[in-house]
Design a protein around this motif. Structure first.
Motif, PDB file in Angstrom:
ATOM      1  N   ASP A   1       0.826  -1.206   0.000  1.00 28.45           N
ATOM      2  CA  ASP A   1       0.000   0.000   0.000  1.00 28.45           C
ATOM      3  C   ASP A   1       0.865   1.263   0.000  1.00 28.45           C
ATOM      4  O   ASP A   1       0.542   2.249  -0.664  1.00 28.45           O
ATOM      5  N   GLN A   2       1.989   1.228   0.687  1.00 27.54           N
ATOM      6  CA  GLN A   2       2.896   2.373   0.664  1.00 27.54           C
ATOM      7  C   GLN A   2       3.589   2.486  -0.694  1.00 27.54           C
ATOM      8  O   GLN A   2       3.818   3.593  -1.186  1.00 27.54           O
ATOM      9  N   ARG A   3       3.902   1.365  -1.300  1.00 33.36           N
ATOM     10  CA  ARG A   3       4.536   1.386  -2.620  1.00 33.36           C
ATOM     11  C   ARG A   3       3.622   2.060  -3.647  1.00 33.36           C
ATOM     12  O   ARG A   3       4.085   2.825  -4.489  1.00 33.36           O
ATOM     13  N   ARG A   4       2.325   1.783  -3.566  1.00 37.39           N
ATOM     14  CA  ARG A   4       1.382   2.422  -4.499  1.00 37.39           C
ATOM     15  C   ARG A   4       1.436   3.943  -4.350  1.00 37.39           C
ATOM     16  O   ARG A   4       1.385   4.675  -5.332  1.00 37.39           O
TER      17      ARG A   4
ATOM     18  N   ALA B   1      -3.115   6.976  -5.865  1.00 37.93           N
ATOM     19  CA  ALA B   1      -2.664   5.657  -5.415  1.00 37.93           C
ATOM     20  C   ALA B   1      -3.830   4.684  -5.228  1.00 37.93           C
ATOM     21  O   ALA B   1      -3.627   3.557  -4.778  1.00 37.93           O
ATOM     22  N   GLY B   2      -5.044   5.126  -5.567  1.00 37.77           N
ATOM     23  CA  GLY B   2      -6.201   4.260  -5.422  1.00 37.77           C
ATOM     24  C   GLY B   2      -6.734   4.197  -4.004  1.00 37.77           C
ATOM     25  O   GLY B   2      -7.480   3.277  -3.660  1.00 37.77           O
ATOM     26  N   LEU B   3      -6.365   5.160  -3.181  1.00 36.98           N
ATOM     27  CA  LEU B   3      -6.843   5.233  -1.804  1.00 36.98           C
ATOM     28  C   LEU B   3      -7.957   6.264  -1.709  1.00 36.98           C
ATOM     29  O   LEU B   3      -8.116   7.102  -2.593  1.00 36.98           O
ATOM     30  N   ASP B   4      -8.704   6.224  -0.636  1.00 32.02           N
ATOM     31  CA  ASP B   4      -9.816   7.140  -0.420  1.00 32.02           C
ATOM     32  C   ASP B   4      -9.372   8.260   0.514  1.00 32.02           C
ATOM     33  O   ASP B   4      -9.131   8.014   1.709  1.00 32.02           O
ATOM     34  N   PRO B   5      -9.278   9.499   0.007  1.00 34.31           N
ATOM     35  CA  PRO B   5      -8.822  10.602   0.855  1.00 34.31           C
ATOM     36  C   PRO B   5      -9.801  10.964   1.966  1.00 34.31           C
ATOM     37  O   PRO B   5      -9.465  11.750   2.853  1.00 34.31           O
ATOM     38  N   ASP B   6     -11.009  10.374   1.956  1.00 28.98           N
ATOM     39  CA  ASP B   6     -11.973  10.618   3.022  1.00 28.98           C
ATOM     40  C   ASP B   6     -11.890   9.567   4.130  1.00 28.98           C
ATOM     41  O   ASP B   6     -12.568   9.692   5.146  1.00 28.98           O
TER      42      ASP B   6
ATOM     43  N   ASP C   1      -6.650   5.434   5.103  1.00 34.51           N
ATOM     44  CA  ASP C   1      -5.991   5.615   3.808  1.00 34.51           C
ATOM     45  C   ASP C   1      -5.099   6.856   3.812  1.00 34.51           C
ATOM     46  O   ASP C   1      -3.977   6.832   3.286  1.00 34.51           O
ATOM     47  N   VAL C   2      -5.584   7.929   4.416  1.00 36.35           N
ATOM     48  CA  VAL C   2      -4.778   9.161   4.497  1.00 36.35           C
ATOM     49  C   VAL C   2      -3.536   8.897   5.349  1.00 36.35           C
ATOM     50  O   VAL C   2      -2.434   9.332   5.000  1.00 36.35           O
ATOM     51  N   GLU C   3      -3.690   8.157   6.431  1.00 36.88           N
ATOM     52  CA  GLU C   3      -2.541   7.812   7.288  1.00 36.88           C
ATOM     53  C   GLU C   3      -1.538   6.951   6.525  1.00 36.88           C
ATOM     54  O   GLU C   3      -0.332   7.117   6.677  1.00 36.88           O
ATOM     55  N   THR C   4      -2.026   6.028   5.708  1.00 37.00           N
ATOM     56  CA  THR C   4      -1.138   5.197   4.885  1.00 37.00           C
ATOM     57  C   THR C   4      -0.326   6.082   3.948  1.00 37.00           C
ATOM     58  O   THR C   4       0.898   5.914   3.825  1.00 37.00           O
ATOM     59  N   ALA C   5      -0.984   7.025   3.285  1.00 43.32           N
ATOM     60  CA  ALA C   5      -0.287   7.922   2.356  1.00 43.32           C
ATOM     61  C   ALA C   5       0.727   8.786   3.108  1.00 43.32           C
ATOM     62  O   ALA C   5       1.874   8.937   2.674  1.00 43.32           O
TER      63      ALA C   5
END
Length: 153
Positions: free
Chosen positions: A75-78, A101-106, A110-114
């Motif tokens: 997930d971090q690589r994406r 990266a295909g994550l949900d900014p809401d 997902d925001v923490e992953t990014a």
């Protein structure tokens, strides 16, 4: 880069007021850091350092052809792969990176992953996290500010 390139390469940068250090293994960049002084065991001659210093002198370079080795969770690589697509001279928000990266900014997770992916970025400059304006990156804040200013000129 030749597959036989292995080692630590570094040079002092007046613009950054610190050294630029690149770790290479099997012809791929595995690490980038900005130590306060030149490491004693680092070689100073490498074609990739030549490119970095041309960039620091104002030459536009996206570094998207540089082979990197990312050993981070998928997930971090994406996230880091998405950041490699942010063009030279542009900045984007963390929310935009999450979407790329295909994550949900809401979604908080997902925001923490990014945010974590950017903060733990092992190869800043080649994964240009300095182009993400509202998140921590792998480079020191002062270095990221100088890189953004360099690309804005």
């Amino acid at each position: 880069m030749d597959a036989s390139d292995v080692g630590i390469f570094a040079r002092e940068s007046e613009l950054l007021d610190r050294a630029v250090e690149i770790g290479v293994a099997s012809g791929r960049v595995v690490g980038v850091s900005f130590p306060a002084s030149l490491p004693a065991d680092a070689e100073t001659d490498h074609p990739l350092l030549d490119r970095v210093f041309a960039y620091l002198d104002g030459e536009s370079d996206h570094f998207d052809d540089v082979e990197v080795a990312l050993t981070v969770p998928t997930d971090q690589r994406r996230v880091l792969d998405a950041v490699r697509n942010v063009p030279y001279g542009e900045t984007v928000s963390l929310d935009r990176v999450a979407r790329m990266a295909g994550l949900d900014p809401d979604e908080t997770g997902d925001v923490e992953t990014a945010r974590r992916a950017l903060a733990e970025n092992p190869i800043p400059l080649f994964v240009p996290d300095h182009r993400v304006r509202d998140a921590p990156g792998g480079a020191p804040d002062a270095v990221a500010r100088r890189l953004r200013a360099l690309e804005a000129d």
